[in-house]
Write a protein that holds these residues in place. Structure first.
Motif, PDB file in Angstrom:
ATOM      1  N   GLU A   1       3.546  16.898  -3.227  1.00  0.00           N
ATOM      2  CA  GLU A   1       4.767  17.682  -3.301  1.00  0.00           C
ATOM      3  C   GLU A   1       5.966  16.835  -2.897  1.00  0.00           C
ATOM      4  O   GLU A   1       5.826  15.806  -2.237  1.00  0.00           O
ATOM      5  N   TRP A   2       7.155  17.320  -3.224  1.00  0.00           N
ATOM      6  CA  TRP A   2       8.387  16.630  -2.863  1.00  0.00           C
ATOM      7  C   TRP A   2       8.493  16.455  -1.347  1.00  0.00           C
ATOM      8  O   TRP A   2       8.938  15.439  -0.855  1.00  0.00           O
ATOM      9  N   ILE A   3       8.072  17.454  -0.613  1.00  0.00           N
ATOM     10  CA  ILE A   3       8.234  17.445   0.834  1.00  0.00           C
ATOM     11  C   ILE A   3       7.282  16.463   1.526  1.00  0.00           C
ATOM     12  O   ILE A   3       7.497  16.101   2.681  1.00  0.00           O
ATOM     13  N   ASP A   4       6.261  16.004   0.837  1.00  0.00           N
ATOM     14  CA  ASP A   4       5.288  15.093   1.456  1.00  0.00           C
ATOM     15  C   ASP A   4       5.950  13.850   2.037  1.00  0.00           C
ATOM     16  O   ASP A   4       5.571  13.382   3.113  1.00  0.00           O
ATOM     17  N   LYS A   5       6.936  13.298   1.335  1.00  0.00           N
ATOM     18  CA  LYS A   5       7.632  12.105   1.818  1.00  0.00           C
ATOM     19  C   LYS A   5       8.336  12.395   3.141  1.00  0.00           C
ATOM     20  O   LYS A   5       8.280  11.597   4.081  1.00  0.00           O
ATOM     21  N   GLU A   6       8.979  13.543   3.234  1.00  0.00           N
ATOM     22  CA  GLU A   6       9.676  13.902   4.467  1.00  0.00           C
ATOM     23  C   GLU A   6       8.699  14.231   5.588  1.00  0.00           C
ATOM     24  O   GLU A   6       8.969  13.958   6.757  1.00  0.00           O
ATOM     25  N   ARG A   7       7.572  14.820   5.259  1.00  0.00           N
ATOM     26  CA  ARG A   7       6.546  15.073   6.275  1.00  0.00           C
ATOM     27  C   ARG A   7       6.061  13.757   6.867  1.00  0.00           C
ATOM     28  O   ARG A   7       5.892  13.636   8.081  1.00  0.00           O
ATOM     29  N   ALA A   8       5.826  12.773   6.018  1.00  0.00           N
ATOM     30  CA  ALA A   8       5.379  11.456   6.487  1.00  0.00           C
ATOM     31  C   ALA A   8       6.467  10.808   7.350  1.00  0.00           C
ATOM     32  O   ALA A   8       6.171  10.218   8.398  1.00  0.00           O
TER      33      ALA A   8
ATOM     34  N   THR B   1       6.538  12.590  10.763  1.00  0.00           N
ATOM     35  CA  THR B   1       5.391  12.181  11.576  1.00  0.00           C
ATOM     36  C   THR B   1       5.597  10.779  12.137  1.00  0.00           C
ATOM     37  O   THR B   1       5.340  10.530  13.324  1.00  0.00           O
ATOM     38  N   LYS B   2       6.080   9.874  11.304  1.00  0.00           N
ATOM     39  CA  LYS B   2       6.325   8.500  11.750  1.00  0.00           C
ATOM     40  C   LYS B   2       7.384   8.474  12.857  1.00  0.00           C
ATOM     41  O   LYS B   2       7.230   7.769  13.858  1.00  0.00           O
ATOM     42  N   ALA B   3       8.436   9.247  12.707  1.00  0.00           N
ATOM     43  CA  ALA B   3       9.492   9.287  13.722  1.00  0.00           C
ATOM     44  C   ALA B   3       8.949   9.792  15.054  1.00  0.00           C
ATOM     45  O   ALA B   3       9.259   9.241  16.114  1.00  0.00           O
ATOM     46  N   PHE B   4       8.119  10.823  15.019  1.00  0.00           N
ATOM     47  CA  PHE B   4       7.539  11.326  16.258  1.00  0.00           C
ATOM     48  C   PHE B   4       6.556  10.324  16.861  1.00  0.00           C
ATOM     49  O   PHE B   4       6.506  10.151  18.082  1.00  0.00           O
TER      50      PHE B   4
END
Length: 123
Positions: free
Chosen positions: A100-107, A110-113
């Motif tokens: 999905e489009w949101i997968d990139k933002e989820r990754a 997660t990386k930021a956290f």
């Protein structure tokens, strides 16, 4: 050569042909099945987020197949969707979820956290 360039810009022409065929099938459904199929298709446009054209086409084809079969069998719409049309429609769509489009933002989130936690541990 021109077809490859056109497909690069607009997506595969076969998918467009399949969509038009399925759209015609949906429009040919008897009532109330046409109304149900149209409503689900419209909801998918807002709920979706699926990025794969192949997945979208398969979902739309299966949607039309579902309502064609219901029409042939005379199955009441209520028997198919149950008591919650939103839950039925979202469950149907979730079975086609791929990337999905949101997968990139989820990754990215997660990386930021992970980085923040790493910095916390080093402090």
């Amino acid at each position: 050569m021109a077809n490859k360039w056109i497909e690069m810009v607009t997506g595969p022409l076969e998918q467009k042909k399949q969509y038009k065929q399925d759209k015609a099938r949906m429009e040919a459904l008897p009532e109330p099945y046409r109304t149900a199929a149209t409503a689900m298709n419209r909801y998918f446009m807002y709920y979706g987020g699926i990025t794969s054209g192949d997945t979208l086409i398969q979902m739309f084809t299966d949607l039309v197949d579902l309502w064609e079969r219901a029409a042939v069998d005379g199955t009441p719409v209520q028997d198919i969707i149950g008591d919650d049309p939103v839950d039925f429609t979202e469950t149907f769509a979730k079975s086609y979820q791929g990337k999905e489009w949101i997968d990139k933002e989820r990754a990215r989130l997660t990386k930021a956290f992970d980085e923040a936690i790493g910095k916390e541990k080093r402090s």
